[in-house]
Design a protein around this motif. Structure first.
Motif, PDB file in Angstrom:
ATOM      1  N   HIS A 127       1.241   3.138  -3.078  1.00 26.79           N
ATOM      2  CA  HIS A 127       0.018   3.636  -3.738  1.00 26.79           C
ATOM      3  C   HIS A 127      -0.414   5.018  -3.267  1.00 26.79           C
ATOM      4  N   GLU A 128      -0.002   5.362  -2.045  1.00 27.66           N
ATOM      5  CA  GLU A 128      -0.524   6.571  -1.408  1.00 27.66           C
ATOM      6  C   GLU A 128      -0.433   7.802  -2.289  1.00 27.66           C
ATOM      7  N   LEU A 129      -1.563   8.498  -2.407  1.00 30.20           N
ATOM      8  CA  LEU A 129      -1.691   9.759  -3.149  1.00 30.20           C
ATOM      9  C   LEU A 129      -1.538   9.617  -4.663  1.00 30.20           C
ATOM     10  N   ASP A 145       0.793  -1.230   0.000  1.00 32.70           N
ATOM     11  CA  ASP A 145       0.000   0.000   0.000  1.00 32.70           C
ATOM     12  C   ASP A 145       0.827   1.283   0.000  1.00 32.70           C
ATOM     13  N   HIS A 146       1.992   1.240   0.664  1.00 37.38           N
ATOM     14  CA  HIS A 146       2.735   2.502   0.785  1.00 37.38           C
ATOM     15  C   HIS A 146       3.182   3.066  -0.557  1.00 37.38           C
ATOM     16  N   ASN A 196      -3.857   7.741  -6.337  1.00 42.44           N
ATOM     17  CA  ASN A 196      -5.166   7.245  -6.760  1.00 42.44           C
ATOM     18  C   ASN A 196      -5.804   8.175  -7.788  1.00 42.44           C
TER      19      ASN A 196
END
Ligand SMILES: *Cc1c(COP(=O)(O)O)cnc(C)c1O
Length: 385
Positions: free
Chosen positions: A152-154, A149-150, A156
């Protein structure tokens, strides 16, 4: 020239660099701007398969440069077909698409899987399942495939049609398949960026059996594990399985950018004219370099890769300051008691360059690192634990 200052001024801030500038090198020795020499245990993240400025590789590259450096994919050329033939013969795969990086090789694999599923299963079968803790690249779609997940942050919204399951759980895949139409499962046999963690043999075998039964394609991401790194040509060959698609890059070109997507007979007819392309794909100079690498990855050479691997495992397993050792072949993770970054900094001071992955010291030396240099590097690293 103050390279470090200009770098921070003019180059995008995406890399946390180690505080040295590389100016030259030979084999597994690199030299920095002050003339200090280091034993290179990272080989440019598993890229310089035969070290820096390897003579045979350099000769092949320079020879091709003297003929022609590029032509569009609208013309035929020998280095491309020669390399593709070699890769197919070493794997039993049927056809190859060439690109320029690992992420691009994976993009191609995902396109093949989606089109194959649309044509052979149903048009709404498009989900690609990957494993938690995986890494498949930095383009938006391969980022969507990456199970951490890290990353992917910001960024999207990500590309839709991806799902992750825990490594080792066929059950989770089976549960998912009840609600989701799955086109393919994509795995790394050894999770590199995830901390150099080899998958369980039984799980990989079981996964192959399950995907075959369910008409789901199996893609193996060999971007980091491939081209001799695992002690076999491709890491999946250690697991006794046959995937539908194999992607590779990093070590294939020996230092020049190249990516390859290898397709089995089952899927090799999927892409047709105009379905995919790459301006630089199958660059003849990159291909000439790659041929000189692949040519040397025979049984005998693999034996010395495995012997060096065993030496490193033996030296670090149970050593003072070591919690555990993981990986396969010359792709090794050492979980140290001290923070991995501190060990890397201490080793650097003493003239050995190592990488880190998550909480581990990561070793990815050139496949032909001389035993003398390897022994010296291991001794230095041990003294930093
Ligand atoms: C490095 C890596 C990629 C991405 O390759 P790039 O050449 O940086 O695009 C993809 N998958 C795996 C397993 C990797 O290690």
């Amino acid at each position: 020239m103050n390279v470090k200052k200009l770098d921070s001024q003019f180059i995008a801030n995406t890399y946390k660099r180690f505080p040295i500038e590389i100016v030259s090198g030979e084999g597994s020795i690199v030299k920095d701007e002050k003339g200090k020499k280091y034993i290179d245990m990272g080989s440019g993240i598993a890229v310089n398969s035969f070290g820096l400025c390897d003579k045979e590789w350099t000769k092949a590259v320079v020879k091709q440069l003297g003929k022609f450096q590029h032509t569009s994919n609208l013309y035929y050329h020998e280095p491309g077909v020669k390399l593709a033939k070699m890769l197919c013969e070493k794997t039993g795969m049927d056809k190859v698409f060439f690109s320029n990086s690992g992420a691009e090789a994976n993009e191609c694999a995902i396109k093949v899987a989606r089109k194959w599923a649309a044509e052979n299963v149903s048009e709404d079968t498009y989900t690609i399942v990957t494993l938690e803790n995986s890494f498949h690249g930095r383009t938006l779609t391969t980022l969507s495939a990456t199970g951490q997940d890290h990353y992917h942050e910001l960024f999207n919204p990500l590309t839709p049609g991806f799902a992750t399951i825990p490594a080792g759980s066929i059950n989770a895949l089976d549960e998912l398949s009840k609600t989701t139409k799955i086109a393919a499962v994509m795995i790394e046999c050894v999770q590199g960026e995830g901390g150099v963690i080899a998958l369980d043999k039984k799980f990989v075998k079981e996964l192959r059996r399950y995907t075959e039964e369910q008409e789901i394609l199996l893609i193996i991401d060999e971007v980091q594990t491939g081209n001799g790194r695992s002690g076999k040509m491709y890491a999946y060959q250690n697991f006794g399985i046959k995937p539908d698609i194999v992607t590779t890059a990093k070590g294939l070109g020996g230092g020049l950018p190249i990516g390859a997507t290898l397709m089995s007979k089952k899927v090799s007819g999927t892409l047709g004219f105009g379905d995919h392309g790459s301006t630089f794909g199958a660059n003849p100079v990159s291909c000439a370099g790659a041929i000189s690498i692949v040519k040397r990855l025979d049984e005998k050479f693999m034996k010395q890769v495995s012997a060096k691997s065993e030496f490193i495992f033996k030296e670090f397993k149970g050593a003072k300051g070591v919690e555990s050792v993981s990986g396969m072949g010359l792709m090794i993770g050492i979980k140290t008691v001290k923070p991995a970054a501190d060990v890397a900094a201490a080793a650097r001071e003493k003239g050995v360059l190592v990488l880190t992955a998550k909480d581990r010291v990561r070793l990815l030396p050139a496949l032909n690192i001389p035993m003398k240099e390897l022994k010296k590097a291991v001794k230095v690293i041990k003294s930093c634990l």
